[in-house]
Scaffold this motif. Structure first.
Motif, mmCIF file in Angstrom:
data_model
loop_
_atom_site.group_PDB
_atom_site.id
_atom_site.type_symbol
_atom_site.label_atom_id
_atom_site.label_comp_id
_atom_site.label_asym_id
_atom_site.label_seq_id
_atom_site.Cartn_x
_atom_site.Cartn_y
_atom_site.Cartn_z
ATOM 1 N N ALA A 69 0.758 -1.179 0.141
ATOM 2 C CA ALA A 69 0.017 -0.138 0.131
ATOM 3 C C ALA A 69 1.000 1.275 0.016
ATOM 4 O O ALA A 69 1.883 1.144 0.844
ATOM 5 N N GLY A 70 0.535 2.260 -0.867
ATOM 6 C CA GLY A 70 1.349 3.607 -0.861
ATOM 7 C C GLY A 70 2.743 3.383 -1.156
ATOM 8 O O GLY A 70 3.665 3.984 -0.747
ATOM 9 N N GLY A 71 3.161 2.254 -1.932
ATOM 10 C CA GLY A 71 4.871 1.819 -2.063
ATOM 11 C C GLY A 71 5.419 1.414 -1.121
ATOM 12 O O GLY A 71 6.634 1.225 -1.263
ATOM 13 N N TYR A 72 4.766 0.865 -0.320
ATOM 14 C CA TYR A 72 5.326 0.213 1.051
ATOM 15 C C TYR A 72 4.798 -1.394 1.191
ATOM 16 O O TYR A 72 3.667 -1.688 0.882
ATOM 17 N N GLY A 73 5.711 -2.126 1.559
ATOM 18 C CA GLY A 73 5.314 -3.600 1.839
ATOM 19 C C GLY A 73 4.790 -3.716 3.173
ATOM 20 O O GLY A 73 5.515 -3.854 4.078
ATOM 21 N N VAL A 74 3.495 -3.604 3.216
ATOM 22 C CA VAL A 74 2.778 -3.616 4.433
ATOM 23 C C VAL A 74 2.781 -5.044 5.128
ATOM 24 O O VAL A 74 3.131 -5.181 6.480
ATOM 25 N N VAL A 75 2.823 -6.222 4.418
ATOM 26 C CA VAL A 75 2.687 -7.606 4.980
ATOM 27 C C VAL A 75 3.629 -8.129 4.027
ATOM 28 O O VAL A 75 3.440 -8.081 2.595
ATOM 29 N N LYS A 76 4.447 -9.140 4.592
ATOM 30 C CA LYS A 76 5.472 -9.852 3.640
ATOM 31 C C LYS A 76 5.109 -11.180 3.748
ATOM 32 O O LYS A 76 4.412 -11.643 4.460
ATOM 33 N N GLU A 77 5.476 -11.793 2.633
ATOM 34 C CA GLU A 77 5.342 -13.127 2.506
ATOM 35 C C GLU A 77 5.844 -13.883 3.872
ATOM 36 O O GLU A 77 7.096 -13.697 4.298
ATOM 37 N N GLY A 78 5.103 -14.894 4.378
ATOM 38 C CA GLY A 78 5.826 -15.341 5.647
ATOM 39 C C GLY A 78 5.161 -14.719 7.057
ATOM 40 O O GLY A 78 5.307 -15.505 7.896
ATOM 41 N N ASP A 79 4.618 -13.744 6.695
ATOM 42 C CA ASP A 79 4.012 -13.078 8.020
ATOM 43 C C ASP A 79 2.854 -13.797 8.551
ATOM 44 O O ASP A 79 2.144 -14.472 7.734
ATOM 45 N N GLY A 98 -8.656 -14.510 1.797
ATOM 46 C CA GLY A 98 -9.507 -13.693 2.679
ATOM 47 C C GLY A 98 -9.174 -12.164 2.281
ATOM 48 O O GLY A 98 -8.640 -11.812 1.263
ATOM 49 N N TYR A 99 -9.948 -11.302 2.895
ATOM 50 C CA TYR A 99 -9.991 -9.821 2.323
ATOM 51 C C TYR A 99 -9.820 -9.066 3.765
ATOM 52 O O TYR A 99 -10.204 -9.299 4.894
ATOM 53 N N VAL A 100 -9.312 -7.860 3.713
ATOM 54 C CA VAL A 100 -8.974 -6.790 4.450
ATOM 55 C C VAL A 100 -10.422 -6.370 4.984
ATOM 56 O O VAL A 100 -11.086 -5.742 4.010
ATOM 57 N N ALA A 101 -10.954 -6.493 6.110
ATOM 58 C CA ALA A 101 -12.057 -6.163 6.727
ATOM 59 C C ALA A 101 -12.311 -4.742 6.648
ATOM 60 O O ALA A 101 -13.760 -4.332 6.345
ATOM 61 N N GLU A 102 -11.561 -3.979 6.721
ATOM 62 C CA GLU A 102 -11.877 -2.436 6.939
ATOM 63 C C GLU A 102 -10.630 -1.511 6.399
ATOM 64 O O GLU A 102 -9.596 -2.075 6.553
ATOM 65 N N ASP A 103 -10.986 -0.198 5.874
ATOM 66 C CA ASP A 103 -9.573 0.443 5.528
ATOM 67 C C ASP A 103 -9.042 0.622 6.962
ATOM 68 O O ASP A 103 -9.222 0.945 8.099
ATOM 69 N N THR A 104 -7.508 0.392 6.711
ATOM 70 C CA THR A 104 -6.622 0.278 8.090
ATOM 71 C C THR A 104 -5.551 1.057 7.553
ATOM 72 O O THR A 104 -4.741 0.713 6.606
ATOM 73 N N ALA A 105 -5.168 2.152 8.320
ATOM 74 C CA ALA A 105 -4.072 3.099 8.584
ATOM 75 C C ALA A 105 -2.916 2.229 9.218
ATOM 76 O O ALA A 105 -2.941 1.919 10.429
ATOM 77 N N VAL A 106 -1.968 2.267 8.527
ATOM 78 C CA VAL A 106 -0.704 1.660 9.073
ATOM 79 C C VAL A 106 0.527 2.490 9.069
ATOM 80 O O VAL A 106 0.894 3.170 8.088
ATOM 81 N N PRO A 107 1.320 2.792 10.399
ATOM 82 C CA PRO A 107 2.521 3.691 10.366
ATOM 83 C C PRO A 107 3.515 3.109 9.305
ATOM 84 O O PRO A 107 3.790 2.032 9.385
ATOM 85 N N VAL A 108 4.166 3.937 8.669
ATOM 86 C CA VAL A 108 5.312 3.559 7.678
ATOM 87 C C VAL A 108 6.727 3.302 8.428
ATOM 88 O O VAL A 108 7.551 2.563 7.772
ATOM 89 N N ALA A 109 6.840 3.448 9.591
ATOM 90 C CA ALA A 109 8.076 3.260 10.461
ATOM 91 C C ALA A 109 7.991 1.791 10.596
ATOM 92 O O ALA A 109 7.350 1.283 11.057
ATOM 93 N N GLY A 110 9.216 1.262 10.213
ATOM 94 C CA GLY A 110 9.271 0.017 10.094
ATOM 95 C C GLY A 110 9.123 -0.874 8.937
ATOM 96 O O GLY A 110 9.441 -2.054 8.998
ATOM 97 N N LEU A 111 8.404 -0.295 7.960
ATOM 98 C CA LEU A 111 7.905 -0.881 6.660
ATOM 99 C C LEU A 111 9.246 -0.638 5.654
ATOM 100 O O LEU A 111 9.790 0.434 5.492
ATOM 101 N N ASP A 112 9.574 -1.641 4.901
ATOM 102 C CA ASP A 112 10.247 -1.394 3.634
ATOM 103 C C ASP A 112 9.666 -0.956 2.368
ATOM 104 O O ASP A 112 8.222 -1.261 2.281
ATOM 105 N N LYS A 113 10.346 -0.156 1.545
ATOM 106 C CA LYS A 113 9.663 0.179 0.465
ATOM 107 C C LYS A 113 9.465 -1.256 -0.557
ATOM 108 O O LYS A 113 10.186 -2.154 -0.508
ATOM 109 N N ALA A 114 8.112 -1.279 -1.175
ATOM 110 C CA ALA A 114 7.896 -2.341 -1.838
ATOM 111 C C ALA A 114 8.766 -2.448 -3.444
ATOM 112 O O ALA A 114 9.259 -1.265 -3.732
ATOM 113 N N ASP A 115 8.952 -3.704 -3.683
ATOM 114 C CA ASP A 115 9.797 -3.803 -4.873
ATOM 115 C C ASP A 115 9.006 -3.352 -6.123
ATOM 116 O O ASP A 115 7.905 -3.399 -6.050
#
Length: 208
Positions: free
Chosen positions: A98-108, A191-208
């Motif tokens: 989302a927004g150019g960041y990898g919010v959830v990685k493979e294996g999470d 599955g699907y994300v249940a609701e719009d969810t804001a996630v801080p970018v601190a600690g996230l990597d840029k998406a490939d």
């Protein structure tokens, strides 16, 4: 006379502090312009714009409702050894961005919950197990709620054979058990994300 304790002043956020600093610099530039010092006005205005831009960096991204999430079970679940309310563990098999960041990685990790478990019974009655998705963890440790509907597995039924042959041929068929219901380890679940969810970018990597 009772003295009232002074209220603490609110602490401005990073963005608010940056904008306040930019406003002060901009006012200084305007003052210089009105005083006739035009050479000082342009650098002051430029400094104000740069300061505001640096302070207004992206702070969070939003993972949209109904974003698809692909997962798999980490272990087999069965109507024989799971009961209602037990936790089901899964891992994410496709990254969520989302927004150019990898919010959830493979294996999470993701979790679900058993909503119904019925053991196989006599007279060929099959077992049943149902579960639903609950949430998944983001790469920086936050949680995102999930929806999927109810996932259902049923064992093979022996009820027809028992009713046709069991009682008519041999009463021992009454003790014939149906099959347990299972979801094998590695079974994929969408599955699907249940609701719009804001996630801080601190600690996230840029998406490939």
């Amino acid at each position: 006379m009772r003295r009232l304790a002074p209220r603490p002043l609110p602490v401005p956020s990073k963005i608010g502090a940056a904008l306040l600093a930019a406003l002060l610099v901009l006012c200084a530039g305007l003052a210089a312009a009105f005083s006739g010092d035009a050479s000082a006005a342009a650098p002051a205005a430029a400094t104000a714009v740069a300061s505001a831009a640096s302070g207004a960096q992206l702070q969070e991204v939003t993972v949209a409702r109904n974003t698809p999430v692909y997962m798999k079970l980490t272990k087999t679940i069965s109507s024989d050894n799971y009961t209602e309310g037990d936790t089901v563990y899964l891992t994410v098999i496709r990254p969520v961005t989302a927004g150019g960041y990898g919010v959830v990685k493979e294996g999470d990790m993701a979790i679900g919950r058993v909503t119904l478990s019925e053991k196989a019974g006599y007279e060929g009655k099959p077992g049943t197990i149902q579960f639903e998705l609950v949430s998944m963890a983001t790469a920086n440790g936050r949680s995102i709620f999930l929806s999927s509907g109810i996932q259902t597995a049923r064992g093979k039924s022996e009820e027809t054979a028992t009713s046709i042959f069991g009682l008519a041929v041999c009463p021992a068929f009454m003790f014939n058990r149906g099959d347990s219901a299972t979801y094998a380890a590695g079974s994929e679940v969408k599955g699907y994300v249940a609701e719009d969810t804001a996630v801080p970018v601190a600690g996230l990597d840029k998406a490939d």
